[in-house]
Design a protein around this motif. Sequence first.
Motif, PDB file in Angstrom:
ATOM      1  N   GLU A 206       9.387 -16.912   6.652  1.00  0.00           N
ATOM      2  CA  GLU A 206       9.879 -15.661   6.064  1.00  0.00           C
ATOM      3  C   GLU A 206       9.333 -15.599   4.632  1.00  0.00           C
ATOM      4  N   ILE A 207       8.866 -14.413   4.238  1.00  0.00           N
ATOM      5  CA  ILE A 207       8.253 -14.267   2.907  1.00  0.00           C
ATOM      6  C   ILE A 207       8.841 -13.062   2.210  1.00  0.00           C
ATOM      7  N   THR A 208       9.183 -13.232   0.939  1.00  0.00           N
ATOM      8  CA  THR A 208       9.657 -12.146   0.091  1.00  0.00           C
ATOM      9  C   THR A 208       8.913 -12.233  -1.243  1.00  0.00           C
ATOM     10  N   GLY A 209       9.005 -11.191  -2.046  1.00  0.00           N
ATOM     11  CA  GLY A 209       8.333 -11.230  -3.337  1.00  0.00           C
ATOM     12  C   GLY A 209       8.551  -9.976  -4.142  1.00  0.00           C
ATOM     13  N   ILE A 210       7.941  -9.969  -5.314  1.00  0.00           N
ATOM     14  CA  ILE A 210       8.009  -8.844  -6.240  1.00  0.00           C
ATOM     15  C   ILE A 210       6.592  -8.551  -6.707  1.00  0.00           C
ATOM     16  N   ALA A 211       6.246  -7.256  -6.714  1.00  0.00           N
ATOM     17  CA  ALA A 211       4.916  -6.825  -7.179  1.00  0.00           C
ATOM     18  C   ALA A 211       5.065  -5.720  -8.191  1.00  0.00           C
ATOM     19  N   ALA A 212       4.105  -5.635  -9.094  1.00  0.00           N
ATOM     20  CA  ALA A 212       4.032  -4.529 -10.037  1.00  0.00           C
ATOM     21  C   ALA A 212       3.316  -3.356  -9.360  1.00  0.00           C
ATOM     22  N   ILE A 213       3.685  -2.138  -9.764  1.00  0.00           N
ATOM     23  CA  ILE A 213       2.972  -0.968  -9.271  1.00  0.00           C
ATOM     24  C   ILE A 213       1.642  -0.900 -10.009  1.00  0.00           C
ATOM     25  N   ALA A 214       0.566  -0.650  -9.258  1.00  0.00           N
ATOM     26  CA  ALA A 214      -0.765  -0.557  -9.877  1.00  0.00           C
ATOM     27  C   ALA A 214      -0.772   0.569 -10.893  1.00  0.00           C
ATOM     28  N   GLY A 215      -1.488   0.360 -11.975  1.00  0.00           N
ATOM     29  CA  GLY A 215      -1.571   1.450 -12.919  1.00  0.00           C
ATOM     30  C   GLY A 215      -1.834   1.077 -14.296  1.00  0.00           C
TER      31      GLY A 215
ATOM     32  N   ALA B 180       0.839  -1.200   0.000  1.00  0.00           N
ATOM     33  CA  ALA B 180       0.000   0.000   0.000  1.00  0.00           C
ATOM     34  C   ALA B 180       0.877   1.255   0.000  1.00  0.00           C
ATOM     35  N   GLU B 181       1.927   1.253   0.803  1.00  0.00           N
ATOM     36  CA  GLU B 181       2.830   2.406   0.842  1.00  0.00           C
ATOM     37  C   GLU B 181       3.492   2.636  -0.516  1.00  0.00           C
ATOM     38  N   ALA B 182       3.722   1.548  -1.245  1.00  0.00           N
ATOM     39  CA  ALA B 182       4.335   1.648  -2.571  1.00  0.00           C
ATOM     40  C   ALA B 182       3.321   1.987  -3.659  1.00  0.00           C
ATOM     41  N   GLY B 183       2.029   2.010  -3.312  1.00  0.00           N
ATOM     42  CA  GLY B 183       0.998   2.340  -4.284  1.00  0.00           C
ATOM     43  C   GLY B 183       0.455   1.157  -5.045  1.00  0.00           C
ATOM     44  N   THR B 184       0.501  -0.022  -4.443  1.00  0.00           N
ATOM     45  CA  THR B 184      -0.001  -1.211  -5.111  1.00  0.00           C
ATOM     46  C   THR B 184      -0.661  -2.122  -4.074  1.00  0.00           C
ATOM     47  N   SER B 185      -0.938  -3.358  -4.443  1.00  0.00           N
ATOM     48  CA  SER B 185      -1.603  -4.291  -3.528  1.00  0.00           C
ATOM     49  C   SER B 185      -1.234  -5.721  -3.888  1.00  0.00           C
ATOM     50  N   LYS B 186      -1.728  -6.647  -3.074  1.00  0.00           N
ATOM     51  CA  LYS B 186      -1.454  -8.065  -3.317  1.00  0.00           C
ATOM     52  C   LYS B 186      -1.982  -8.530  -4.674  1.00  0.00           C
ATOM     53  N   LYS B 187      -2.957  -7.834  -5.236  1.00  0.00           N
ATOM     54  CA  LYS B 187      -3.470  -8.202  -6.562  1.00  0.00           C
ATOM     55  C   LYS B 187      -2.390  -8.074  -7.637  1.00  0.00           C
ATOM     56  N   ASN B 188      -1.332  -7.298  -7.335  1.00  0.00           N
ATOM     57  CA  ASN B 188      -0.263  -7.075  -8.305  1.00  0.00           C
ATOM     58  C   ASN B 188       1.023  -7.821  -7.973  1.00  0.00           C
ATOM     59  N   LEU B 189       0.941  -8.775  -7.035  1.00  0.00           N
ATOM     60  CA  LEU B 189       2.108  -9.606  -6.763  1.00  0.00           C
ATOM     61  C   LEU B 189       2.418 -10.473  -7.978  1.00  0.00           C
ATOM     62  N   LEU B 190       3.665 -10.483  -8.370  1.00  0.00           N
ATOM     63  CA  LEU B 190       4.093 -11.290  -9.503  1.00  0.00           C
ATOM     64  C   LEU B 190       4.667 -12.628  -9.048  1.00  0.00           C
ATOM     65  N   SER B 191       5.519 -12.570  -8.031  1.00  0.00           N
ATOM     66  CA  SER B 191       6.109 -13.796  -7.499  1.00  0.00           C
ATOM     67  C   SER B 191       6.332 -13.653  -6.010  1.00  0.00           C
ATOM     68  N   VAL B 192       6.292 -14.796  -5.327  1.00  0.00           N
ATOM     69  CA  VAL B 192       6.474 -14.850  -3.883  1.00  0.00           C
ATOM     70  C   VAL B 192       7.348 -16.058  -3.567  1.00  0.00           C
ATOM     71  N   GLN B 193       8.264 -15.859  -2.633  1.00  0.00           N
ATOM     72  CA  GLN B 193       9.087 -16.951  -2.141  1.00  0.00           C
ATOM     73  C   GLN B 193       8.835 -17.064  -0.640  1.00  0.00           C
ATOM     74  N   ILE B 194       8.496 -18.267  -0.202  1.00  0.00           N
ATOM     75  CA  ILE B 194       8.203 -18.525   1.202  1.00  0.00           C
ATOM     76  C   ILE B 194       9.249 -19.496   1.735  1.00  0.00           C
ATOM     77  N   ILE B 195       9.876 -19.106   2.840  1.00  0.00           N
ATOM     78  CA  ILE B 195      10.871 -19.954   3.477  1.00  0.00           C
ATOM     79  C   ILE B 195      10.290 -20.406   4.806  1.00  0.00           C
ATOM     80  N   LEU B 196      10.264 -21.708   5.011  1.00  0.00           N
ATOM     81  CA  LEU B 196       9.789 -22.291   6.267  1.00  0.00           C
ATOM     82  C   LEU B 196      10.975 -22.894   7.002  1.00  0.00           C
TER      83      LEU B 196
END
Length: 116
Positions: A107-116, A51-67
């Motif tokens: 631990e979770i990391t990922g990349i999202a596109a900016i909404a627009g 949200a601070e970056a101006g986007t949302s989870k709808k724009n997540l491209l990839s996610v990496q989850i480490i357990l």
Amino acid sequence: MIQRLAEEGRLSGAVVHGGLVYLAGQVADDATLDAEGQTADILRQIDALLAEAGTSKKNLLSVQIILADIRDAPAMNRAWDAWLDPTAKPARMTIQAPLVDPAWRVEITGIAAIAG
């Protein structure tokens, strides 16, 4: 232009550049929670960073989850499934690896596109 969000001593919580948001590895604020609770806490943090970056989870491209323990996958997936927008599923990878703090389960990391 590069925008750094939620800067800490060693890292930024997210970096925005070229229309993308790169999330640092996010861990739970409360490490006493179980894997499901830690995952929900992390996803709340991800929502706030996006949200601070101006986007949302709808724009997540990839996610990496480490357990820390792959046996926590069902618990992690319960929180993930409750949070996930079923119309906007990112590519996802889940692995087991030791985490820096033994109390952290996820631990979770990922990349999202900016909404627009």
